[in-house]
Design a protein around this motif. Structure first.
Motif, PDB file in Angstrom:
ATOM      1  N   LYS A  14     107.036 -12.619  87.503  1.00 54.62           N
ATOM      2  CA  LYS A  14     106.037 -13.251  88.370  1.00 54.62           C
ATOM      3  C   LYS A  14     105.136 -12.188  88.984  1.00 54.62           C
ATOM      4  CE  LYS A  14     108.316 -17.330  90.438  1.00 54.62           C
ATOM      5  NZ  LYS A  14     108.852 -17.796  91.744  1.00 54.62           N
ATOM      6  N   LYS A  15     103.869 -12.539  89.212  1.00 56.40           N
ATOM      7  CA  LYS A  15     102.981 -11.620  89.924  1.00 56.40           C
ATOM      8  C   LYS A  15     103.242 -11.721  91.421  1.00 56.40           C
ATOM      9  CE  LYS A  15      99.262 -10.928  86.662  1.00 56.40           C
ATOM     10  NZ  LYS A  15      97.815 -10.928  86.435  1.00 56.40           N
ATOM     11  N   VAL A  16     103.098 -10.599  92.118  1.00 60.93           N
ATOM     12  CA  VAL A  16     103.360 -10.540  93.558  1.00 60.93           C
ATOM     13  C   VAL A  16     102.516 -11.567  94.316  1.00 60.93           C
ATOM     14  CG1 VAL A  16     103.083  -9.088  95.619  1.00 60.93           C
ATOM     15  CG2 VAL A  16     104.160  -8.154  93.568  1.00 60.93           C
ATOM     16  N   LYS A  17     101.279 -11.798  93.863  1.00 66.32           N
ATOM     17  CA  LYS A  17     100.367 -12.676  94.606  1.00 66.32           C
ATOM     18  C   LYS A  17     100.831 -14.133  94.650  1.00 66.32           C
ATOM     19  CE  LYS A  17      97.194 -13.487  90.705  1.00 66.32           C
ATOM     20  NZ  LYS A  17      95.841 -13.233  90.203  1.00 66.32           N
ATOM     21  N   VAL A  18     101.735 -14.549  93.738  1.00 63.41           N
ATOM     22  CA  VAL A  18     102.193 -15.948  93.756  1.00 63.41           C
ATOM     23  C   VAL A  18     103.539 -16.106  94.478  1.00 63.41           C
ATOM     24  CG1 VAL A  18     100.991 -16.413  91.593  1.00 63.41           C
ATOM     25  CG2 VAL A  18     103.442 -15.865  91.531  1.00 63.41           C
ATOM     26  N   LEU A  19     104.097 -15.009  94.994  1.00 62.77           N
ATOM     27  CA  LEU A  19     105.399 -15.093  95.672  1.00 62.77           C
ATOM     28  C   LEU A  19     105.251 -15.709  97.058  1.00 62.77           C
ATOM     29  CD1 LEU A  19     106.910 -11.567  94.855  1.00 62.77           C
ATOM     30  CD2 LEU A  19     107.261 -13.709  93.615  1.00 62.77           C
ATOM     31  N   SER A  20     106.317 -16.375  97.517  1.00 63.52           N
ATOM     32  CA  SER A  20     106.356 -16.897  98.885  1.00 63.52           C
ATOM     33  C   SER A  20     106.579 -15.745  99.860  1.00 63.52           C
ATOM     34  CB  SER A  20     107.492 -17.914  99.037  1.00 63.52           C
ATOM     35  OG  SER A  20     108.747 -17.249  98.947  1.00 63.52           O
ATOM     36  N   GLY A  21     106.425 -16.028 101.169  1.00 65.80           N
ATOM     37  CA  GLY A  21     106.649 -14.997 102.192  1.00 65.80           C
ATOM     38  C   GLY A  21     108.045 -14.418 102.116  1.00 65.80           C
ATOM     39  N   GLY A  22     109.043 -15.276 101.921  1.00 72.03           N
ATOM     40  CA  GLY A  22     110.428 -14.812 101.846  1.00 72.03           C
ATOM     41  C   GLY A  22     110.666 -13.940 100.620  1.00 72.03           C
ATOM     42  N   GLU A  23     110.077 -14.338  99.474  1.00 75.10           N
ATOM     43  CA  GLU A  23     110.236 -13.550  98.252  1.00 75.10           C
ATOM     44  C   GLU A  23     109.585 -12.178  98.401  1.00 75.10           C
ATOM     45  OE1 GLU A  23     110.391 -17.011  94.805  1.00 75.10           O
ATOM     46  OE2 GLU A  23     108.459 -16.490  95.702  1.00 75.10           O
ATOM     47  N   ARG A  24     108.426 -12.124  99.048  1.00 81.50           N
ATOM     48  CA  ARG A  24     107.747 -10.836  99.266  1.00 81.50           C
ATOM     49  C   ARG A  24     108.600  -9.925 100.160  1.00 81.50           C
ATOM     50  NH1 ARG A  24     101.588 -10.626  99.547  1.00 81.50           N
ATOM     51  NH2 ARG A  24     100.915 -12.003  97.892  1.00 81.50           N
ATOM     52  N   SER A  25     109.193 -10.524 101.210  1.00 88.76           N
ATOM     53  CA  SER A  25     110.039  -9.723 102.115  1.00 88.76           C
ATOM     54  C   SER A  25     111.223  -9.133 101.361  1.00 88.76           C
ATOM     55  CB  SER A  25     110.556 -10.604 103.272  1.00 88.76           C
ATOM     56  OG  SER A  25     109.503 -11.017 104.084  1.00 88.76           O
ATOM     57  N   ARG A  26     111.851  -9.939 100.499  1.00 85.09           N
ATOM     58  CA  ARG A  26     112.998  -9.456  99.728  1.00 85.09           C
ATOM     59  C   ARG A  26     112.574  -8.337  98.770  1.00 85.09           C
ATOM     60  NH1 ARG A  26     114.156 -15.049  98.788  1.00 85.09           N
ATOM     61  NH2 ARG A  26     113.834 -14.763  96.553  1.00 85.09           N
ATOM     62  N   LEU A  27     111.397  -8.515  98.150  1.00 88.28           N
ATOM     63  CA  LEU A  27     110.920  -7.498  97.204  1.00 88.28           C
ATOM     64  C   LEU A  27     110.617  -6.186  97.933  1.00 88.28           C
ATOM     65  CD1 LEU A  27     110.100  -6.750  94.342  1.00 88.28           C
ATOM     66  CD2 LEU A  27     107.834  -7.718  94.795  1.00 88.28           C
ATOM     67  N   ALA A  28     109.986  -6.285  99.113  1.00 90.40           N
ATOM     68  CA  ALA A  28     109.685  -5.076  99.889  1.00 90.40           C
ATOM     69  C   ALA A  28     110.973  -4.358 100.271  1.00 90.40           C
ATOM     70  CB  ALA A  28     108.892  -5.445 101.142  1.00 90.40           C
ATOM     71  N   MET A  29     112.020  -5.127 100.622  1.00 95.66           N
ATOM     72  CA  MET A  29     113.293  -4.513 101.000  1.00 95.66           C
ATOM     73  C   MET A  29     113.970  -3.884  99.774  1.00 95.66           C
ATOM     74  SD  MET A  29     115.029  -3.803 103.614  1.00 95.66           S
ATOM     75  CE  MET A  29     114.170  -4.858 104.771  1.00 95.66           C
ATOM     76  N   ALA A  30     113.867  -4.554  98.610  1.00 98.24           N
ATOM     77  CA  ALA A  30     114.449  -3.995  97.381  1.00 98.24           C
ATOM     78  C   ALA A  30     113.776  -2.668  97.044  1.00 98.24           C
ATOM     79  CB  ALA A  30     114.274  -4.986  96.228  1.00 98.24           C
ATOM     80  N   ARG A  31     112.451  -2.606  97.249  1.00 95.25           N
ATOM     81  CA  ARG A  31     111.718  -1.373  96.970  1.00 95.25           C
ATOM     82  C   ARG A  31     112.180  -0.250  97.891  1.00 95.25           C
ATOM     83  NH1 ARG A  31     105.178  -1.110  97.239  1.00 95.25           N
ATOM     84  NH2 ARG A  31     105.641  -1.283  99.464  1.00 95.25           N
ATOM     85  N   LEU A  32     112.490  -0.609  99.144  1.00 87.97           N
ATOM     86  CA  LEU A  32     112.938   0.392 100.120  1.00 87.97           C
ATOM     87  C   LEU A  32     114.266   1.023  99.695  1.00 87.97           C
ATOM     88  CD1 LEU A  32     112.098   1.492 102.982  1.00 87.97           C
ATOM     89  CD2 LEU A  32     113.658  -0.206 103.926  1.00 87.97           C
ATOM     90  N   MET A  33     115.060   0.274  98.885  1.00 88.46           N
ATOM     91  CA  MET A  33     116.405   0.728  98.538  1.00 88.46           C
ATOM     92  C   MET A  33     116.427   1.670  97.332  1.00 88.46           C
ATOM     93  SD  MET A  33     118.525  -2.781  99.178  1.00 88.46           S
ATOM     94  CE  MET A  33     120.093  -1.955  99.351  1.00 88.46           C
ATOM     95  N   LEU A  34     115.265   1.976  96.792  1.00 86.65           N
ATOM     96  CA  LEU A  34     115.240   2.796  95.574  1.00 86.65           C
ATOM     97  C   LEU A  34     115.368   4.295  95.846  1.00 86.65           C
ATOM     98  CD1 LEU A  34     112.518   0.990  93.443  1.00 86.65           C
ATOM     99  CD2 LEU A  34     114.993   0.878  93.222  1.00 86.65           C
ATOM    100  N   GLU A  35     115.030   4.701  97.065  1.00 87.04           N
ATOM    101  CA  GLU A  35     115.088   6.131  97.369  1.00 87.04           C
ATOM    102  C   GLU A  35     116.125   6.407  98.448  1.00 87.04           C
ATOM    103  OE1 GLU A  35     111.307   8.371  97.523  1.00 87.04           O
ATOM    104  OE2 GLU A  35     110.367   6.393  97.452  1.00 87.04           O
ATOM    105  N   PRO A  36     116.782   7.545  98.376  1.00 89.59           N
ATOM    106  CA  PRO A  36     117.811   7.871  99.376  1.00 89.59           C
ATOM    107  C   PRO A  36     117.175   8.363 100.682  1.00 89.59           C
ATOM    108  CG  PRO A  36     117.714   9.591  97.713  1.00 89.59           C
ATOM    109  CD  PRO A  36     116.713   8.565  97.312  1.00 89.59           C
ATOM    110  N   TYR A  37     117.181   7.533 101.708  1.00 88.10           N
ATOM    111  CA  TYR A  37     116.697   7.917 103.039  1.00 88.10           C
ATOM    112  C   TYR A  37     117.906   8.109 103.954  1.00 88.10           C
ATOM    113  CZ  TYR A  37     112.328   5.875 101.292  1.00 88.10           C
ATOM    114  OH  TYR A  37     111.214   5.578 100.555  1.00 88.10           O
ATOM    115  N   ASN A  38     117.720   8.862 105.046  1.00 87.23           N
ATOM    116  CA  ASN A  38     118.802   8.933 106.034  1.00 87.23           C
ATOM    117  C   ASN A  38     118.379   8.365 107.397  1.00 87.23           C
ATOM    118  OD1 ASN A  38     117.180  11.106 106.875  1.00 87.23           O
ATOM    119  ND2 ASN A  38     118.509  12.612 105.821  1.00 87.23           N
ATOM    120  N   LEU A  39     117.113   7.920 107.532  1.00 84.49           N
ATOM    121  CA  LEU A  39     116.669   7.186 108.725  1.00 84.49           C
ATOM    122  C   LEU A  39     115.862   5.966 108.258  1.00 84.49           C
ATOM    123  CD1 LEU A  39     116.110   6.674 111.738  1.00 84.49           C
ATOM    124  CD2 LEU A  39     114.181   8.292 111.573  1.00 84.49           C
ATOM    125  N   LEU A  40     116.385   4.787 108.524  1.00 84.70           N
ATOM    126  CA  LEU A  40     115.662   3.557 108.200  1.00 84.70           C
ATOM    127  C   LEU A  40     115.041   3.007 109.476  1.00 84.70           C
ATOM    128  CD1 LEU A  40     118.193   1.735 105.837  1.00 84.70           C
ATOM    129  CD2 LEU A  40     116.140   3.009 105.176  1.00 84.70           C
TER     130      LEU A  40
END
Length: 642
Positions: free
Chosen positions: A441-467
């Motif tokens: 699916k393209k990002v532009k057709v996602l619901s608000g909840g789906e976009r939030s989940r995708l943004a959080m999934a993207r955050l999990m790709l890199e090792p951070y030590n302060l979130l």
């Protein structure tokens, strides 16, 4: 009051609702729940009349009025806050004009004995009665009380509505809705743009409201505090539970277990019947039985079971790279935008592994501080310095809007992923409920909840030590919030989270910073400890304003608590002592049961897997109780000494 009779909603060959019926009674407090896409918002639109069912009907009794708060709305930009809010009283204003006109006409006439004069008196009397019922005399006081309760300040009353952000505009619409006093409130995610204090005010308002309430919300604590009945939408059907949300979760698990058992039995029966048909299909002596079984299969109503998301159990943040012990040093930091002062005097240290909540009313500086912490804004007073080897991962309220709309869900992650993690992108997306074709699916057709989940999934790709997470659960459904909460509980790095969701914060954070009245105050404890202390502090603030200490009192003398304050403090202490005693009782019983198992294992001659599993579960429960006991004892000690 409102009856939904055999509602069916179909789109082409797909059925959203299949002959659903239920009744909304006066004073009902209903939470409407179900997966995203189950049709919750559609059901509200059917009740309001914004959408029509394929078949069936929605009927209301003659006097029923409906107040509907959708998730998205347009607000007029041509008036001030008070004028726009006063538009809720259109009927009252019309009655005022009518009463004034009737009063003038009666004063001018002299035909006191005529039927026309008597009719005028009756009309005036009816108008005055109706005016009284609608709260005409207390209109200005009600407007003030409602706006203050929803977090506006008196200084905001004369501001143009065009100056307010989207979240504050939603509050204006909510204020108008509350002031109209309809027979039933239909509220679609009313807490999304409210802070904790405003949510608590709305809870109290709705609990004591004289009409009915039907609410969609992903805020568990809000549902538990407001509702007494839960209606679940699942696979086109409804399930009506006469209990609040937390009890519904338990009953639903029991219903699902029964549903699964019935489904499995039916599948076994279907399988055996199909085997019989296949085995004897071509035997003339069995033709009658075969035909009978075929008809039996055609008549059977197939049991469906709502899919559970097993993938939600395994998601976690990457291990945090080691940082210095001091993650951030905040020294007398403050922020002003030109003449507008936001806050000052923030003075504290964030250490490695701490999990901290930033709370307070909207506009008091929580998001501003989060942006200062990650270096997007520089403090206008004092300093904020990050420690050694700190790598910051930031989730902003509008982060979902910052993603490229033309990219697919998969591309959004693929463009930022580096190394071996790229081989696991589909697993990560699956854990955040993007499966199969959904990843294309393209990002532009996602619901608000789906976009939030995708943004959080993207955050999990890199090792951070302060979130640093700013309102991460807005627009997330219950399941996605649970994924994130469990992942943050297991995360070994440092977390700073801005959120108004009490249930989400509970069990994650161990320290709270409140942004209030231009300052920052520290609370050493979890979110519910903060709320208890805040309630007591608010009471003391009020008492200080209402009954200042006598001028002659010596400066060294500590201010004495009033009778009401003592009562409130004693009540809180009793509650905390009972909590500690209750946990101690359960600990003693758990210790006894563990000792029984130890004795049994010492004398055992064979290995019993079920016994060892129960023993491990019991020890895990004991560890959990010890943690709860330490927390409760700490809260009691702080309160006794405070």
């Amino acid at each position: 009051m409102i009856s939904l009779d055999n509602l069916t909603v179909s789109y082409g060959g797909w059925t959203l609702f299949d002959n659903i019926s239920f009744l909304i009674n006066p004073k009902d407090r209903i939470g409407l729940v179900g997966k995203n896409g189950a049709g919750k918002t559609t059901l509200l639109k059917l009740i309001v009349g914004e959408q029509q069912p394929t078949s069936g009907a929605v009927s209301k009794n003659g006097e029923c009025t409906v107040g509907y708060l959708p998730q998205q709305m347009k607000v007029a930009d041509t008036t001030t806050l008070v004028e726009e809010t006063a538009s809720a009283f259109k009927e009252v204003l019309a009655l005022e004009a009518e009463i004034a006109a009737l009063t003038r006409e009666i004063a001018e006439r002299t035909d006191y004995e005529s039927p026309a004069y008597e009719a005028l008196l009756h009309r005036l009397n009816d108008a005055q009665d109706h005016y009284h019922i609608l709260g005409g005399e207390t209109r200005d006081a009600d407007i003030e009380k409602t706006l203050l309760g929803l977090g506006f300040k008196r200084s905001d009353f004369g501001r143009a509505t065009s100056e307010f952000s989207g979240g504050w505009r939603m509050r204006i619409e909510l204020a108008k809705l509350l002031l109209r006093r309809p027979s039933i409130f239909l509220l679609d995610e009313p807490t999304n743009h409210l802070d904790i204090e405003s949510i608590q005010w709305l809870e109290e308002y709705l609990k004591s409201y004289n009409g009915a309430v039907l609410v969609i919300s992903h805020d568990r604590a809000f549902l538990d505090n407001v509702t007494t009945r839960t209606v679940e939408l699942s696979l086109g059907k409804i399930y009506d539970y006469k209990v609040p949300y937390s009890k519904y979760v338990v009953l639903r698990a029991e219903r699902r277990a029964q549903q699964l058992a019935a489904y499995e039995n039916q599948q076994r029966m279907i399988e055996k019947t199909e085997e019989f048909i296949e085995k004897f299909r071509y035997k003339p002596t069995k033709s009658n039985q075969v035909q009978s079984r075929i008809k039996q299969l055609e008549r059977i109503e197939r049991i469906e079971v709502d899919e559970e998301d097993a993938a939600t159990l395994n998601i976690k943040f990457p291990p945090a790279p080691r940082s210095g012990q001091i993650v951030a040093e905040v020294k007398e930091a403050g922020m002003s935008f030109g003449a507008k002062h936001v806050f000052s005097g923030a003075d504290f240290t964030i250490e490695r592994g701490q999990k901290i909540a930033l709370v307070g009313r909207n506009g008091e500086g929580k998001t501003t501080f989060a942006r200062m912490l990650i270096g997007q804004l520089a403090p206008t007073e004092g300093s904020i310095r990050l420690g050694a080897n700190v790598r910051v991962g930031y989730y902003a309220q509008n982060q979902d809007d910052l993603m490229e709309g033309e990219f697919t869900v998969y591309d959004t992650l693929d463009r930022v992923a580096v190394g071996d993690i790229r081989t696991r992108l589909r697993d990560i997306l699956g854990a955040f409920l993007f499966r199969g074709e959904e990843v294309d699916k393209k990002v532009k057709v996602l619901s608000g909840g789906e976009r939030s989940r995708l943004a959080m999934a993207r955050l999990m790709l890199e090792p951070y030590n302060l979130l640093v997470l700013d309102e991460p659960t807005n627009h997330m459904d219950m399941r996605s919030k649970d994924i994130l909460k469990r992942a943050l509980q297991k995360y070994d790095g440092t977390v700073v989270v801005v959120s108004h969701d009490r249930e989400f914060l509970d069990g994650i954070v161990d320290k709270v910073y409140e942004f209030r009245d231009g300052g920052v105050k520290e609370y050493l404890g979890g979110i519910y400890y903060f709320l208890e202390k805040r309630k007591l502090d608010s009471l003391r603030d009020v008492e200080r304003k209402e009954a200042p200490a006598p001028a002659a009192a010596p400066k060294t003398e500590a201010p004495k608590l009033t009778y009401e304050q003592k009562k409130e403090q004693e009540k809180l202490l009793r509650k905390l002592r009972r909590a500690v005693e209750s946990i101690e009782t359960e600990l003693a019983e758990t210790e006894r049961r563990i000792a029984d198992y130890d004795a049994r294992f010492a004398a055992a001659t064979a290995y019993d897997e079920a016994d060892y599993k129960a023993y491990d579960d019991l020890k895990a429960h004991y560890d959990h109780l010890m943690h709860e006991w330490e927390k409760a004892s700490y809260e009691l000690e702080i309160t006794e000494n405070g």
